[in-house]
Design a protein around this motif. Structure first.
Motif, PDB file in Angstrom:
ATOM      1  N   GLU A 162      44.586  13.780  19.219  1.00  0.00           N
ATOM      2  CA  GLU A 162      43.907  13.313  20.430  1.00  0.00           C
ATOM      3  C   GLU A 162      44.913  12.890  21.507  1.00  0.00           C
ATOM      4  O   GLU A 162      44.740  13.175  22.681  1.00  0.00           O
ATOM      5  CB  GLU A 162      43.029  12.092  20.111  1.00  0.00           C
ATOM      6  CG  GLU A 162      41.642  12.417  19.602  1.00  0.00           C
ATOM      7  CD  GLU A 162      40.750  13.032  20.655  1.00  0.00           C
ATOM      8  OE1 GLU A 162      40.902  12.704  21.847  1.00  0.00           O
ATOM      9  OE2 GLU A 162      39.899  13.857  20.294  1.00  0.00           O
ATOM     10  N   HIS A 182      44.118  15.070  24.855  1.00  0.00           N
ATOM     11  CA  HIS A 182      42.793  15.574  25.253  1.00  0.00           C
ATOM     12  C   HIS A 182      42.332  14.916  26.553  1.00  0.00           C
ATOM     13  O   HIS A 182      41.701  15.538  27.387  1.00  0.00           O
ATOM     14  CB  HIS A 182      41.778  15.327  24.146  1.00  0.00           C
ATOM     15  CG  HIS A 182      42.135  16.045  22.885  1.00  0.00           C
ATOM     16  ND1 HIS A 182      41.303  16.128  21.801  1.00  0.00           N
ATOM     17  CD2 HIS A 182      43.260  16.734  22.534  1.00  0.00           C
ATOM     18  CE1 HIS A 182      41.895  16.818  20.833  1.00  0.00           C
ATOM     19  NE2 HIS A 182      43.077  17.188  21.248  1.00  0.00           N
ATOM     20  N   HIS A 198      37.273  22.041  22.147  1.00  0.00           N
ATOM     21  CA  HIS A 198      36.466  21.265  21.200  1.00  0.00           C
ATOM     22  C   HIS A 198      35.377  22.114  20.547  1.00  0.00           C
ATOM     23  O   HIS A 198      35.054  21.918  19.371  1.00  0.00           O
ATOM     24  CB  HIS A 198      35.876  20.028  21.875  1.00  0.00           C
ATOM     25  CG  HIS A 198      36.896  18.949  22.076  1.00  0.00           C
ATOM     26  ND1 HIS A 198      37.637  18.832  23.221  1.00  0.00           N
ATOM     27  CD2 HIS A 198      37.336  17.966  21.250  1.00  0.00           C
ATOM     28  CE1 HIS A 198      38.475  17.809  23.101  1.00  0.00           C
ATOM     29  NE2 HIS A 198      38.314  17.278  21.917  1.00  0.00           N
TER      30      HIS A 198
HETATM   31 FE   LIG Z   1      39.259  15.430  21.401  1.00  0.00          FE
END
Ligand SMILES: [Fe+2]
Length: 311
Positions: free
Chosen positions: A121, A165, A254
């Motif tokens: 992330e 992200h 995603h």
């Molecule tokens: Fe993510």
């Protein structure tokens, strides 16, 4: 159903009424590993039946009004903007829940599994487990979400700020004239978005690992149910209809990731069930509480877009 390609396991599953169990569990039962028996496996399948009926039919999985609307591609600029702000708050605050989940893990293996997600992330690029993916070794491919791998491990992976992200989401935000300080903070969240984020921390990040696993199973099944694809479809239509040219890689990445997750989630649940005597009703209750939190986010988004439509 998941043992195609292994005739021994398939026959074993059929002969013992264990069709539906994943291959790793079937193999463990066949090899009579500690904790694995045919009787216990049948008990699991009965539990799975309960999960299907009492958890996986939650309205946020079967009937998400907001993403169904979004997919049609009729949203206005203001509606897209408002959605990106709320999603950025969720995306950032999710890190907190993920950190708690990692800290509260009940084994080193599970701690690492949570750490994988957290590290990825914030910008550690997955190193594909299979060799030969030369594309992922190139510098620009390391940060371009369209090229970056959605499979593999962060072990030995490279950290890049631009692979976080949240930074991918910032790229869309910028296109919508949203600055860094217009997104991602708690103060930007509506009451329903914050309720969702707080429920994630309380349940997904719970100190009680059964609660955390129940929430995790619920969240993974929601994510695998297709909402990413609905968002991608909606954004593509929006881009085609307007000159916004929103960079969609945050969403397409995603969607790709989730497509690989469902099977893994199921194997994890079975592993948990065979490892400990879990309280089935408690698992289902907390799973539902988590999905109620998820539903609050989408209900809030739906109210917001209706309100914006009237302006
Ligand atoms: Fe993510």
């Amino acid at each position: 159903m998941r043992v195609v390609g292994n005739p021994d396991l398939e026959t074993f599953a059929r002969d013992n009424d264990l069709v539906g169990l994943t291959a790793p569990s079937l193999r463990a039962v066949l090899e009579r590993r500690p904790g694995y028996s045919v009787d216990y496996a049948r008990r699991f399948l009965a539990f799975q039946q309960r999960i299907n009926e009492e958890l996986l039919h939650h309205r946020v999985i079967t009937d998400n009004l907001y993403t169904a609307w979004f997919e049609q591609g009729e949203q206005t600029h203001e509606q897209v903007k408002a959605f990106i702000v709320q999603f950025s708050v969720f995306s950032n605050l999710f890190l907190v829940a993920q950190l708690y989940k990692m800290i509260n893990a009940d084994s080193l293996k599970r701690m690492r599994a949570s750490k994988e997600i957290l590290a990825n992330e914030i910008g550690v690029v997955f190193k594909p487990s299979r060799a030969g993916n030369a594309q992922a070794l190139r510098n620009d491919a390391d940060v371009d979400p369209q090229l970056v791998s959605s499979e593999g491990t962060v072990e030995g992976g490279v950290f890049r700020f631009r692979a976080a992200h949240f930074e991918w989401l910032l790229q869309i935000a910028q296109k919508l004239e949203l600055g860094f300080n217009d997104v991602g903070k708690r103060r930007h969240g509506t009451a329903s978005t914050l309720f969702f984020c707080d429920e994630l921390k309380r349940l997904y990040g719970s100190e009680d690992y059964l609660v955390s696993q129940a929430a995790s199973y619920a969240v993974e099944n929601w994510a695998a149910a297709g909402f990413w694809d609905e968002l991608v479809d909606g954004f593509n239509k929006y881009n085609a209809r307007t000159d916004a040219a929103l960079p969609l890689a945050f969403f397409t990445w995603h969607a790709r990731l989730e497509a690989q997750h469902a099977q893994h989630t199921q194997e994890e649940l079975e592993e948990l069930y065979f490892a400990r005597d879990l309280d089935e009703s408690v698992f289902i209750r907390y799973g539902n509480e988590m999905l109620d939190g998820v539903a609050a986010f989408w209900d809030g988004s739906d109210e917001q877009r209706r309100r914006l439509a009237k302006n």
